[in-house]
Design a protein around this motif. Sequence first.
Motif, PDB file in Angstrom:
ATOM      1  N   PHE A   1      30.270  46.329  23.165  1.00  0.00           N
ATOM      2  CA  PHE A   1      29.892  44.978  22.545  1.00  0.00           C
ATOM      3  C   PHE A   1      31.368  44.112  23.187  1.00  0.00           C
ATOM      4  CE2 PHE A   1      30.104  41.524  19.410  1.00  0.00           C
ATOM      5  CZ  PHE A   1      28.722  40.967  19.704  1.00  0.00           C
ATOM      6  N   ARG A   2      30.875  42.828  23.530  1.00  0.00           N
ATOM      7  CA  ARG A   2      32.087  42.034  24.096  1.00  0.00           C
ATOM      8  C   ARG A   2      32.281  41.007  22.812  1.00  0.00           C
ATOM      9  NH1 ARG A   2      34.190  40.688  28.806  1.00  0.00           N
ATOM     10  NH2 ARG A   2      32.534  41.437  29.907  1.00  0.00           N
ATOM     11  N   LEU A   3      33.890  41.074  22.548  1.00  0.00           N
ATOM     12  CA  LEU A   3      34.207  40.195  21.638  1.00  0.00           C
ATOM     13  C   LEU A   3      35.391  39.387  22.018  1.00  0.00           C
ATOM     14  CD1 LEU A   3      33.772  39.690  18.450  1.00  0.00           C
ATOM     15  CD2 LEU A   3      35.949  41.198  17.947  1.00  0.00           C
ATOM     16  N   ARG A   4      35.112  38.103  22.158  1.00  0.00           N
ATOM     17  CA  ARG A   4      36.263  36.911  22.480  1.00  0.00           C
ATOM     18  C   ARG A   4      36.965  36.649  21.284  1.00  0.00           C
ATOM     19  NH1 ARG A   4      35.489  31.232  21.802  1.00  0.00           N
ATOM     20  NH2 ARG A   4      37.177  29.887  23.109  1.00  0.00           N
TER      21      ARG A   4
ATOM     22  N   VAL B   1      34.428  47.970  21.567  1.00  0.00           N
ATOM     23  CA  VAL B   1      34.707  46.545  21.729  1.00  0.00           C
ATOM     24  C   VAL B   1      35.293  46.187  23.187  1.00  0.00           C
ATOM     25  CG1 VAL B   1      35.918  44.317  21.206  1.00  0.00           C
ATOM     26  CG2 VAL B   1      34.838  45.656  19.352  1.00  0.00           C
ATOM     27  N   ILE B   2      34.726  45.565  23.683  1.00  0.00           N
ATOM     28  CA  ILE B   2      35.150  45.037  25.338  1.00  0.00           C
ATOM     29  C   ILE B   2      36.057  43.578  24.773  1.00  0.00           C
ATOM     30  CG2 ILE B   2      34.824  44.402  27.475  1.00  0.00           C
ATOM     31  CD1 ILE B   2      32.375  45.983  27.215  1.00  0.00           C
ATOM     32  N   VAL B   3      37.463  43.504  25.236  1.00  0.00           N
ATOM     33  CA  VAL B   3      38.012  42.420  24.564  1.00  0.00           C
ATOM     34  C   VAL B   3      38.096  41.270  25.426  1.00  0.00           C
ATOM     35  CG1 VAL B   3      40.104  41.651  23.881  1.00  0.00           C
ATOM     36  CG2 VAL B   3      39.298  43.823  23.147  1.00  0.00           C
TER      37      VAL B   3
ATOM     38  N   VAL C   1      25.576  39.902  26.065  1.00  0.00           N
ATOM     39  CA  VAL C   1      25.967  39.151  24.836  1.00  0.00           C
ATOM     40  C   VAL C   1      27.083  39.512  24.191  1.00  0.00           C
ATOM     41  CG1 VAL C   1      23.639  39.032  24.235  1.00  0.00           C
ATOM     42  CG2 VAL C   1      24.659  41.227  23.543  1.00  0.00           C
ATOM     43  N   CYS C   2      27.669  38.446  23.752  1.00  0.00           N
ATOM     44  CA  CYS C   2      29.125  38.592  22.990  1.00  0.00           C
ATOM     45  C   CYS C   2      29.237  37.670  22.008  1.00  0.00           C
ATOM     46  CB  CYS C   2      30.019  37.789  24.335  1.00  0.00           C
ATOM     47  SG  CYS C   2      31.395  37.393  24.076  1.00  0.00           S
ATOM     48  N   ALA C   3      30.225  37.978  21.274  1.00  0.00           N
ATOM     49  CA  ALA C   3      30.730  37.021  19.986  1.00  0.00           C
ATOM     50  C   ALA C   3      32.027  36.559  19.932  1.00  0.00           C
ATOM     51  CB  ALA C   3      30.131  37.565  18.810  1.00  0.00           C
TER      52      ALA C   3
END
Length: 517
Positions: free
Chosen positions: A90-93, A148-150, A46-48
């Motif tokens: 948490f992955r953030l795009r 955050v994972i970017v 999951v990512c946002a």
Amino acid sequence: MGRMGVDLLLFLFLNMLTGITSQNTENLTIIVNGSKTIAETDDNFVCATLDWWPPEKCNYNQCPWGQASVLNLNLNHSTLAKAIKAFGSFRLRIGGSLQDQVDYGVGDLAQPCLPFEKKQGGLFGFSNGCLSMKRWDDLNLFFEKTGVIVTFGLNALKGRQQKKKGVWGGRWNYSNAFDFIQYTVSQGYPVDSWEFGNELSGHGIGASVDAKQYGKDLIALKSMLDELYNNSSPQSLILAPGGFFDQSWYAHLLQFSGDRIVNGMTHHIYNLGPGDDPHIASKILDPKYLDQIANTFINLQLTIEKYGPWSSPWVGEAGGAYNSGSQQVSNKFLNSFWYMDQLGMASKYNTQVYCRQTLIGGNYGLLDTNTFMPNPDYYSTLLWHRLMGIDVLSVRVNGSPYLRAYAHCSKDNTGITILLINLSNSTQFNVTVQNDVGEYKTRILEKSANQQEYHLTAENNNYLNQTILLNGSPLELTGDGDIPSLDPIFVGDSPVSVGPLSIVFVVMPDFDTSTCN
């Protein structure tokens, strides 16, 4: 709370569930094959998205973006940090429609570093905007503090010329991107993946680029990353094209870019239509409509297998309804039925990452644009992240199509976790889970005191409510502004009672599977 209190809470919740649905009850069976996995996702599935839209972005006589942009979001808001930290990682795009109009305020940038402004005739009605290195520093400090994972979306239109309406040609000018990535590397800022362009594939949205030229530019990007990262391992991934799936264009991109250039093929999903569509609610609750998007997942997977088996599918952006989402639906409990079904379906087809549009901003944010309070989809996302592991299992539903079911190996636990989605507004499903033990044999599971259930429903049974209930209790921030604990009920029984218009996660640690244990 003592054991007696827990038992009383469970008794009251189950009686409430039964009372609501006593007029229609259907018994059905789902069969889970725990002997082998059918797909696998990334650990941070999951990512946002954190988008670039300024406050002036408006649709349907409303302007729902406020101060939620990469350039102006309040990074010191305590709820924002706590909401992200609750995921652990948490992955953030960083990306969106305006990313191909972003300059980076570093190196030999010829013009002042200014924010986006409304511009007549500009792409999407806006001028170019600029990310200053001071803001980039602040963002990376925030990313480090919150885990955050970017994933960062690069401007892929730089240097190109518009040949005719909607069509751009020429080589990518990567000098500004080179300076930006060089600065990023020099500061030790970890970027997990660089995504090249936004919605430039196929016919494009606003602008398009030929697949052959796009492939050549990706080779240039790969060479640039090799140089800047000194061929270190592991190196940041390359993602592309961040657009709507076009089978021919995607196949050509993989062919023209070549072996092991593109690590992830990103595509966007807005299958509910425009945000002002009055039929969004009925689409979400129609199993036949929800099934239609499966063809996109299937065809993308087949395209990658044939033309680029070194790559993998990603959903780079998905908001359900486009043009900032639906004011009536996207931030309500009803949207979770579409969203959870999307996560379940995407994972079946080896989708590595699924990026929700947005973390905050528009009507479809996981967090409210103005108050930063979690919307219903935030809590369902958090439960998925905590409960569903990376290994995907096969599930068969023997019964109504209005009961959707997905199963994964449990995350940080033995056994499996099942996601059950009841699209019916009038029928309670009593679900018996069976274990497919091979050779066309199944085994009904024994009762287990360890079975944990998380029932998500709407307050006052109104699916257009922004308040979500977990096992009958509203999910609200604590007095200290913390994310509430998401506690299960221990039912220890099968069947599982799935009330009308409810979403249930069932953790079954004693499910006998050689794959998950």
